[in-house]
Write an enzyme that holds these catalytic residues in place. Structure first.
Site, PDB file in Angstrom:
ATOM      1  CB  ILE A 164      -0.913  -0.098   1.260  1.00  0.00           C
ATOM      2  CG1 ILE A 164      -1.789  -1.438   1.374  1.00  0.00           C
ATOM      3  CG2 ILE A 164      -2.087   1.156   1.272  1.00  0.00           C
ATOM      4  CD1 ILE A 164      -2.403  -1.661   2.891  1.00  0.00           C
ATOM      5  CB  CYS A 165       0.575   4.203   0.533  1.00  0.00           C
ATOM      6  SG  CYS A 165       0.835   6.067   0.674  1.00  0.00           S
ATOM      7  N   GLY A 166       3.196   3.964  -0.034  1.00  0.00           N
ATOM      8  CA  GLY A 166       4.815   3.868   0.302  1.00  0.00           C
ATOM      9  C   GLY A 166       5.448   2.729   0.042  1.00  0.00           C
ATOM     10  CB  THR A 219       3.904   0.943  -4.301  1.00  0.00           C
ATOM     11  OG1 THR A 219       3.692   2.103  -4.094  1.00  0.00           O
ATOM     12  CG2 THR A 219       2.343   0.356  -4.170  1.00  0.00           C
TER      13      THR A 219
END
Length: 161
Positions: free
Chosen positions: A107-109, A111
């Site tokens: 999720i989010c960071g 990635t």
């Protein structure tokens, strides 16, 4: 038995995992004959971490304790500290889990960490918008696999913004 590991690290974006951890733990929407689920927090050490929301979490286990089975799942939440070298070990473990056929969710960071390791170069994925991964990962080569959607699944890899 399915073991679901949630990687915890300083500055963890606690809201990103709130819904999934609550439902996995409560099992209130599981079918009666659903397999058992064990939810564990995992980190690079057993030292407490502090989330972005100010919560303190003491990990249940360390990375070496992750059971390497196809039924294992690893959730990598967003955080502002993914560029710290001490998190490379969990990305290597994510690579091993993906190769085994186990599920990895980023999720989010998180990635950014997967992209930096090259794990998004040949897989459909998403992140925080077009250009986000290019901005933080100079060696990112997965632009043609990027899909601008809130979440994307490619076999056993799930990515979300």
């Amino acid at each position: 038995m399915y073991t679901i590991y949630v990687y915890v690290l300083d500055t963890l974006a606690d809201w990103e995992i709130g819904n999934v951890t609550a439902e996995l733990n409560s099992k209130r929407f599981f079918k009666k004959d659903a397999p058992e689920v064990s939810l564990k927090t995992v980190s690079y050490s057993k030292e407490p971490i502090k989330t972005m929301g100010g919560m303190t979490i003491i990990p249940d286990c360390i990375i070496d304790d992750i059971i390497m089975e196809k039924t294992s799942t690893l959730i990598l939440p967003g955080a502002d500290t993914w560029n710290d070298a001490k998190h490379r070990t969990i990305i290597e473990k994510a690579n091993d889990l993906l190769s085994l056929g186990a599920t990895v969710c980023a999720i989010c960071g998180a990635t950014v960490a997967l992209a930096d390791f090259g794990l998004l170069d040949q897989r459909s994925h998403t992140s925080n918008g077009p250009g986000f991964l290019d901005m933080f990962v100079p060696n990112y080569k997965g632009q043609s696999f990027y899909i601008d959607e809130p979440s994307v699944t490619d076999h056993n890899l799930i990515t979300a913004s």
